[in-house]
Write an enzyme that holds these catalytic residues in place. Structure first.
Site, short mmCIF file in Angstrom:
data_model
loop_
_atom_site.label_atom_id
_atom_site.label_comp_id
_atom_site.label_asym_id
_atom_site.label_seq_id
_atom_site.Cartn_x
_atom_site.Cartn_y
_atom_site.Cartn_z
N ARG A 160 -26.89 1.60 30.34
CA ARG A 160 -27.06 2.70 31.31
C ARG A 160 -25.78 2.93 32.13
O ARG A 160 -25.83 3.15 33.35
CB ARG A 160 -28.24 2.45 32.27
N SER A 237 -37.48 6.30 34.20
CA SER A 237 -37.46 4.97 34.83
C SER A 237 -36.62 5.07 36.10
O SER A 237 -35.49 5.51 36.07
CB SER A 237 -36.82 3.95 33.89
N GLU A 331 -31.77 3.58 38.64
CA GLU A 331 -31.13 4.23 37.49
C GLU A 331 -30.79 5.68 37.87
O GLU A 331 -29.83 6.26 37.38
CB GLU A 331 -32.14 4.23 36.31
#
Ligand SMILES: Cc1cc2nc3c(=O)[nH]c(=O)nc-3n(C[C@H](O)[C@H](O)[C@H](O)COP(=O)(O)OP(=O)(O)OC[C@H]3O[C@@H](n4cnc5c(N)ncnc54)[C@H](O)[C@@H]3O)c2cc1C
Length: 339
Positions: A160, A237, A331
């Site tokens: 990520r 998420s 995130e």
């Protein structure tokens, strides 16, 4: 005046002073250069699916990337090279590759957002990441005021993460070139839930079209597709999976997920930590709600403010911190609001 709640999948966020919709690369670069020249704050938005914008909105210019078009070469031996404009819808692009008999993107079916947004946090799902198939990323470098192309190894992709995420105010992604394999069979399936849904073993390969259908069905069940129900009013998420030292991993209960990494750290599951710290599906603070289907997704139940979402995130993070001593990291990109 347009509120950013209309441009983000969480459907929160106050007004922007100016909103520019860039339909071509020339328009995109001109709008960025003009804002930089004038010293105006700038926010680039693709699909708005990884953004939490504060209730006060954005004091500056918002540029929505709506560029379209792609060019591709498909060769029987070397596969397909596809150069795709940043504004193209990610999932439409994935569907297009499968139609063209190109493989390797099927696991990433159904992720909201744009092609330009995909390299920023190196999107991933069901055991695969987009960095596995990116050949080049073409950008406008706001510091050098010039076009700059990154080869895959220059993108500094991680979990990520990428150079574009770490320098989010410097590079505007113009297009992405993907190198895909020709073929009708998927990459090996790395995810048990997906293998079970397809009735095959881990590491099996299935028709790309079947894998796409199975991924879309699983994502639908978890409210993890772009959509218009409140379950889909999220940013996916909310937290990334944490990486902890071997010593910290030893302090976790025996049944906590542990994925050892090459650098000696252990990746664990943010969802597991939340659930085992007492965060429950469906719990709510004002209009902000933990998804009924997926504990990691913070959703807007209809009338949430950005402040409500942040309060819920703070509460979940504090419980995980207290129970396991691990601080969850978001995130989602925060704009004009802090966790
Ligand atoms: C229901 C749901 C499910 C999701 N599932 C997943 C998943 O499985 N895996 C996963 O990895 N992610 C997932 N996400 C997160 C999100 O979809 C991805 O991160 C997506 O790639 C974001 O793209 P976007 O175009 O919407 O970016 P935006 O949200 O518009 O922007 C995100 C960041 O990228 C920057 N940005 C966007 N476009 C450009 C550009 N052209 N140039 C420079 N900067 C740019 C923005 O400034 C911002 O900092 C999910 C989100 C939702 C809502």
């Amino acid at each position: 005046m347009t509120n950013l709640s209309e441009l983000t999948t969480l459907h929160v966020g106050g007004p922007a002073q100016v909103i520019v919709r860039a339909k071509s690369e020339e328009e995109l670069i001109a709008a960025v250069a003009a804002a930089d020249e004038a010293g105006t704050n700038l926010l680039i938005i693709g699909g708005g699916s990884n953004l939490l914008v504060g209730d006060a909105g954005f004091n500056g210019t918002v540029i929505v990337v709506e560029t379209t078009g792609n060019s591709y070469e498909i060769d029987a031996c070397s596969g397909g090279m596809l150069q795709v404009a940043a504004g193209v819808n990610w999932d439409e692009f994935v569907a297009f590759t499968i139609e063209k008999n190109l493989a390797n993107l099927e696991s990433l079916s159904g992720i909201p957002g744009t092609v330009g947004g995909a390299p920023i946090q190196n999107i991933g799902a069901y055991g695969h990441e987009v960095s596995e198939v990116i050949a080049r990323v073409r950008t406008y470098d706001r510091e050098a005021k010039a076009i700059r192309t990154f080869t895959a190894d220059q993108c500094e992709f991680g979990y990520r993460d990428s150079i574009f995420k770490r320098h989010s105010d410097r590079y505007v992604i113009l297009d992405v070139t993907f190198h895909l394999r020709r073929g009708e069979f998927s990459l090996p399936i790395k995810y048990k839930e997906l293998a079970d849904a397809l009735g095959v073993e881990i590491d099996a390969k299935v028709a790309t079209e079947d894998l796409r259908k199975a991924v879309l069905a699983l994502r639908e069940r978890k409210g993890m597709l772009f959509g218009n129900t409140h379950q889909n009013w999220s940013a996916g998420s909310f937290f990334v999976n944490p990486f902890v030292s071997a010593e910290v991993a030893l302090t976790l209960p025996a049944n906590a997920p542990r994925w050892p990494q090459a650098d000696g750290t252990i990746k664990t599951s943010a969802a597991w930590l939340m659930e085992n710290a007492g965060v429950t599906k469906g719990e709510q603070i004002n209009g902000a709600k933990i998804s009924d289907n997926h504990v990691l997704a913070l959703t807007n139940a209809g009338d949430a403010t950005a402040e409500d979402i942040v309060q819920l995130a703070r509460s979940a993070r504090a419980r995980v911190q207290e129970k396991f001593g691990i601080t969850l990291i978001p995130e989602v990109r925060f704009v004009g609001i802090e966790l």
